[in-house]
Design an enzyme around this catalytic site. Structure first.
Site, short mmCIF file in Angstrom:
data_model
loop_
_atom_site.label_atom_id
_atom_site.label_comp_id
_atom_site.label_asym_id
_atom_site.label_seq_id
_atom_site.Cartn_x
_atom_site.Cartn_y
_atom_site.Cartn_z
N GLU A 38 -53.57 37.72 -13.23
CA GLU A 38 -54.03 38.80 -12.33
C GLU A 38 -55.18 39.61 -12.95
O GLU A 38 -56.10 40.02 -12.25
CB GLU A 38 -52.87 39.71 -11.95
CG GLU A 38 -51.78 38.99 -11.15
CD GLU A 38 -52.28 38.26 -9.90
OE1 GLU A 38 -53.25 38.72 -9.27
OE2 GLU A 38 -51.70 37.21 -9.57
N CYS A 53 -54.96 25.60 -16.98
CA CYS A 53 -55.48 26.95 -17.18
C CYS A 53 -54.53 27.96 -16.55
O CYS A 53 -53.94 27.70 -15.51
CB CYS A 53 -56.86 27.03 -16.52
SG CYS A 53 -57.67 28.63 -16.64
#
Length: 143
Positions: A38, A53
């Site tokens: 985030e 990733c």
């Protein structure tokens, strides 16, 4: 919070009556992955479709658990361009965070008050090894 109520350090009474799960190594790792993902969005990094990733999207817990804690080289460079950090310093700081206060350190007894003095980082072993390898490459220890 109650208006005008001042809580003392370590007072978690605002959570009384709520279920608070124990902070396990898996919960801490999942939380770090979610926060890293985030925060990547805050810096303008979109979902990654190229490599393993932490910026990959996920639709369920199993998919999220398969993501690594680390950014791929493409997303790492995007973050570096946005913030200007030095790679070796970043890796050292991340490694220090994992190793400092880990669960191998001293634990408080059940009668001690306040939050625990350790971090349950057993689930971070893969990231710890990856960070050490990255530092070896950056510091030319492999060659």
């Amino acid at each position: 919070l109650w208006k005008g109520c001042k809580l003392s350090p370590g007072d978690y009474s605002v959570f009384s009556g709520y279920y608070i799960p124990p902070i396990t190594s898996s919960l801490l790792l999942r939380s770090c992955k979610t926060l890293t993902h985030e925060i990547g969005h805050i810096f303008g990094i979109k979902h990654c479709q190229w490599l393993k990733c932490v910026m990959q999207g996920s639709n369920h817990l199993e998919e999220s658990d398969r993501r690594p804690l680390d950014l791929c080289p493409v997303c790492l460079r995007k973050l570096q361009a946005a913030t200007g950090f030095k790679m070796a310093e970043r890796y050292k700081a991340l490694l220090r965070w994992i190793e400092d206060g880990s669960s191998s350190g001293e634990r408080r007894s059940a009668t001690d008050s306040g939050p625990p003095s350790f971090k349950p980082t057993e689930a971070f072993e893969e990231s710890r090894q990856w960070l050490r390898k990255c530092l070896c490459v950056l510091e030319d220890e492999i060659f």
